[in-house]
Design a protein around this motif. Structure first.
Motif, PDB file in Angstrom:
ATOM      1  N   ALA A  57       0.834  -1.203   0.000  1.00 46.28           N
ATOM      2  CA  ALA A  57       0.000   0.000   0.000  1.00 46.28           C
ATOM      3  C   ALA A  57       0.868   1.251   0.000  1.00 46.28           C
ATOM      4  O   ALA A  57       0.571   2.221  -0.711  1.00 46.28           O
ATOM      5  CB  ALA A  57      -0.927  -0.009   1.219  1.00 46.28           C
ATOM      6  N   VAL A  58       1.929   1.229   0.788  1.00 40.96           N
ATOM      7  CA  VAL A  58       2.835   2.379   0.823  1.00 40.96           C
ATOM      8  C   VAL A  58       3.497   2.567  -0.542  1.00 40.96           C
ATOM      9  O   VAL A  58       3.612   3.701  -1.038  1.00 40.96           O
ATOM     10  CB  VAL A  58       3.888   2.197   1.934  1.00 40.96           C
ATOM     11  CG1 VAL A  58       4.965   3.275   1.835  1.00 40.96           C
ATOM     12  CG2 VAL A  58       3.228   2.221   3.308  1.00 40.96           C
ATOM     13  N   ALA A  59       3.906   1.461  -1.146  1.00 39.03           N
ATOM     14  CA  ALA A  59       4.539   1.549  -2.468  1.00 39.03           C
ATOM     15  C   ALA A  59       3.583   2.150  -3.494  1.00 39.03           C
ATOM     16  O   ALA A  59       3.985   2.971  -4.333  1.00 39.03           O
ATOM     17  CB  ALA A  59       5.002   0.166  -2.920  1.00 39.03           C
ATOM     18  N   TYR A  66       7.730   3.205   8.774  1.00 46.70           N
ATOM     19  CA  TYR A  66       8.166   2.670   7.473  1.00 46.70           C
ATOM     20  C   TYR A  66       7.636   3.552   6.339  1.00 46.70           C
ATOM     21  O   TYR A  66       8.382   3.897   5.405  1.00 46.70           O
ATOM     22  CB  TYR A  66       7.653   1.236   7.297  1.00 46.70           C
ATOM     23  CG  TYR A  66       7.881   0.693   5.916  1.00 46.70           C
ATOM     24  CD1 TYR A  66       9.135   0.218   5.525  1.00 46.70           C
ATOM     25  CD2 TYR A  66       6.850   0.681   4.974  1.00 46.70           C
ATOM     26  CE1 TYR A  66       9.350  -0.257   4.236  1.00 46.70           C
ATOM     27  CE2 TYR A  66       7.059   0.204   3.686  1.00 46.70           C
ATOM     28  CZ  TYR A  66       8.307  -0.259   3.322  1.00 46.70           C
ATOM     29  OH  TYR A  66       8.529  -0.715   2.047  1.00 46.70           O
ATOM     30  N   ALA A  67       6.369   3.925   6.424  1.00 44.49           N
ATOM     31  CA  ALA A  67       5.785   4.783   5.384  1.00 44.49           C
ATOM     32  C   ALA A  67       6.503   6.122   5.322  1.00 44.49           C
ATOM     33  O   ALA A  67       6.848   6.609   4.234  1.00 44.49           O
ATOM     34  CB  ALA A  67       4.297   4.987   5.649  1.00 44.49           C
ATOM     35  N   GLU A  87       9.544   6.798   6.110  1.00 46.30           N
ATOM     36  CA  GLU A  87      10.873   6.621   5.521  1.00 46.30           C
ATOM     37  C   GLU A  87      10.805   6.432   4.010  1.00 46.30           C
ATOM     38  O   GLU A  87      11.639   6.964   3.269  1.00 46.30           O
ATOM     39  CB  GLU A  87      11.578   5.426   6.178  1.00 46.30           C
ATOM     40  CG  GLU A  87      11.957   5.646   7.636  1.00 46.30           C
ATOM     41  CD  GLU A  87      12.904   6.822   7.801  1.00 46.30           C
ATOM     42  OE1 GLU A  87      13.813   6.991   6.962  1.00 46.30           O
ATOM     43  OE2 GLU A  87      12.719   7.602   8.763  1.00 46.30           O
ATOM     44  N   GLU A  88       9.816   5.689   3.540  1.00 50.14           N
ATOM     45  CA  GLU A  88       9.680   5.469   2.102  1.00 50.14           C
ATOM     46  C   GLU A  88       9.359   6.767   1.375  1.00 50.14           C
ATOM     47  O   GLU A  88       9.871   7.022   0.273  1.00 50.14           O
ATOM     48  CB  GLU A  88       8.602   4.412   1.823  1.00 50.14           C
ATOM     49  CG  GLU A  88       8.979   3.015   2.266  1.00 50.14           C
ATOM     50  CD  GLU A  88      10.244   2.510   1.575  1.00 50.14           C
ATOM     51  OE1 GLU A  88      10.213   2.351   0.337  1.00 50.14           O
ATOM     52  OE2 GLU A  88      11.264   2.303   2.275  1.00 50.14           O
ATOM     53  N   PHE A  89       8.530   7.585   1.959  1.00 48.13           N
ATOM     54  CA  PHE A  89       8.213   8.865   1.323  1.00 48.13           C
ATOM     55  C   PHE A  89       9.399   9.825   1.384  1.00 48.13           C
ATOM     56  O   PHE A  89       9.670  10.552   0.419  1.00 48.13           O
ATOM     57  CB  PHE A  89       6.978   9.486   1.976  1.00 48.13           C
ATOM     58  CG  PHE A  89       5.684   8.968   1.424  1.00 48.13           C
ATOM     59  CD1 PHE A  89       5.202   9.403   0.199  1.00 48.13           C
ATOM     60  CD2 PHE A  89       4.954   8.012   2.120  1.00 48.13           C
ATOM     61  CE1 PHE A  89       4.017   8.914  -0.327  1.00 48.13           C
ATOM     62  CE2 PHE A  89       3.765   7.515   1.606  1.00 48.13           C
ATOM     63  CZ  PHE A  89       3.288   7.965   0.387  1.00 48.13           C
ATOM     64  N   VAL A  90      10.102   9.833   2.492  1.00 44.66           N
ATOM     65  CA  VAL A  90      11.277  10.713   2.612  1.00 44.66           C
ATOM     66  C   VAL A  90      12.315  10.365   1.547  1.00 44.66           C
ATOM     67  O   VAL A  90      12.969  11.264   0.986  1.00 44.66           O
ATOM     68  CB  VAL A  90      11.875  10.608   4.031  1.00 44.66           C
ATOM     69  CG1 VAL A  90      13.255  11.265   4.085  1.00 44.66           C
ATOM     70  CG2 VAL A  90      10.948  11.271   5.053  1.00 44.66           C
ATOM     71  N   LYS A  91      12.444   9.102   1.228  1.00 46.49           N
ATOM     72  CA  LYS A  91      13.403   8.671   0.193  1.00 46.49           C
ATOM     73  C   LYS A  91      13.108   9.324  -1.149  1.00 46.49           C
ATOM     74  O   LYS A  91      14.023   9.519  -1.959  1.00 46.49           O
ATOM     75  CB  LYS A  91      13.358   7.147   0.033  1.00 46.49           C
ATOM     76  CG  LYS A  91      13.979   6.360   1.157  1.00 46.49           C
ATOM     77  CD  LYS A  91      13.812   4.859   0.894  1.00 46.49           C
ATOM     78  CE  LYS A  91      14.325   4.021   2.054  1.00 46.49           C
ATOM     79  NZ  LYS A  91      14.074   2.571   1.831  1.00 46.49           N
TER      80      LYS A  91
END
Length: 447
Positions: free
Chosen positions: A231-233, A282-283, A285-289
């Motif tokens: 979902a985050v992806a 986790y979400a 961190e994924e968005f910050v990337k």
């Protein structure tokens, strides 16, 4: 100034615990359970006072209609109303609005922001939306509004309706996505499915909305780490302007809680708090990337220089909020107020020519200070100098025990010019905020 007590009971210190019934999210202060019918008179007194043009004004209109009631929903919503009943409700809301607009405290003021919440504002038809907003603009023009925010359920949207929403002046469209997995959406009572999300988002993006937000919920029933990561992806791939991520809670008036009572269970069938915090982290961190910025305990923003949430920021800094509609709550001149909680009594009260306000609370200067401190702490960082200037309060002294404990536990970093929450503190800020409540508010039921 009230004295403080040593913070943090053993229960408050516990970082790993199951989700039980009750409200977790702190939306206001003092707690709603302290608001009383006996204080409604204080609202009338404010409404008869001169208009304070230096205080920003917002308007909130509650649209309580939905295709389906989610199992985790605790808002006042109805799934059985026909077009004539909806029209009757809108008429009552506009009659309430007209009476407010004529009162001295509000006369001549223009809203800085307008917010349509629910329920499902996008449940309304195009003619209903146009009739509602035209009447609102006649009563209180939006030409100076910095933001018009509108909540929408993806399955209620098509290109024609989105065009109408854009044309009435909506600048912030918030899509209640919650998750992208169809089984999770279905088992949690959501009406829409993943295909409707994709279609609605594509149409909205093509229409050039200034600010598109999507909501996600971490820890819903039947969610897994694998499904959450997917979902985050998907959300990262969509690249919305803002993503708001809530941690699943189970308030007392939800379908999940009623089933827990039937089954004799104390623990809710959703992820525990440790898991939810890990998933939100986790979400983040994924968005910050991909270039997003974490701007609060719940939000990541693609470009914080241009994307603002005026409703939240103004409200948290003490703006007036005029509440219109069933069960809606607001804040006028230091007075909290909430309307009748059911649609039939609400409409009947308006038709009689009476006020729909059900309960209120006249805040003290100290309570207004605490309210602004705890709400702005959700942004992750506050400046002590701000509170010294506005309230004459040294927060580092006033809250020394609480802040010292938070720093010792790794939840905050203190400096003379900043109180900054660590990521660990930010992810559980709502449970930490109770430490700053006045003593008699800490152990009371929130709602």
């Amino acid at each position: 100034m009230s004295s403080v007590t040593e913070p943090a009971s053993d229960a408050a210190k516990a970082k790993h615990h199951a989700t039980e019934a009750g409200n977790y999210f702190v939306a206001n202060y003092p707690p709603f359970s302290f608001w009383q019918k006996e204080q409604v008179f204080a609202v009338e007194k404010v409404l008869d006072s001169p208009a304070p043009h230096e205080i920003p004004l917002g308007v909130y209109f509650h649209i309580p209609f939905c295709r389906k009631r989610c199992h985790f929903c605790y808002f006042r919503v109805y799934t059985d109303k026909n077009a004539s009943e909806i029209r009757k409700y809108i008429h009552a809301g506009m009659e309430e609005f007209a009476r407010y607009a004529a009162r001295p405290y509000l006369q001549g003021r223009k809203p800085q922001f307008v917010y349509f919440g629910g329920g499902t504002p996008s449940y309304l038809s195009v003619p209903q939306l146009q009739e509602l907003t035209n009447r609102m603009k006649d009563l209180m023009p939006w030409d100076q509004a910095e933001e018009v925010a509108f909540e929408a359920e993806p399955g209620t949207l098509n290109e024609k309706k989105l065009e109408a929403i854009r044309e009435i002046g909506v600048t912030r469209l918030s899509l209640g996505v919650e998750h992208f997995d169809d089984h999770i959406l279905e088992s949690n009572g959501r009406a829409h499915r993943s295909g409707e999300i994709d279609r609605a988002y594509r149409f909205a993006r093509g229409l050039g909305f200034e600010h598109i937000n999507i909501d996600l919920i971490a820890g819903m029933m039947n969610d897994t780490e694998e499904l959450w990561r997917a979902a985050v992806a998907k959300a990262v791939e969509m690249q919305p302007d803002c993503v708001t991520i809530y941690q699943m809670e189970v308030p007392y008036n939800t379908g999940i809680y009623k089933q827990m009572q039937t089954d004799g269970k104390v623990t809710a069938p959703v992820a525990d708090w440790e898991t939810k915090r890990a998933w939100v982290n986790y979400a983040f961190e994924e968005f910050v990337k991909t270039g997003y910025t974490v701007t609060s305990a719940y939000t990541v923003v693609k470009n914080p220089d241009t994307i603002k949430f005026v409703y939240r920021d103004s409200l948290w800094e003490g703006a007036d909020l005029l509440p219109i509609g069933v069960a809606s709550f607001g804040h006028l001149g230091g007075i909290h107020l909430q309307n009748q909680a059911d649609i039939a009594p609400y409409i009947e009260t308006i038709e009689r020519g009476d006020s729909a306000i059900f309960r209120a609370y006249a805040t003290s200067p100290d309570e207004r200070f605490i309210r602004e401190f705890i709400l702005k702490l959700k942004l992750g960082s506050v400046k002590p100098s701000y509170y010294q200037t506005k309230f004459g309060e040294d927060v580092l002294t006033r809250f020394a025990p609480q802040l010292g404990w938070m720093q010792d536990e790794g939840f905050a970093v203190l400096a003379p010019d900043e109180i900054r929450l660590t990521r660990d503190g930010l992810l559980q800020v709502d449970r930490l905020l109770h430490e700053f409540f006045l003593p008699h508010h800490r152990s009371a039921r929130y709602t």
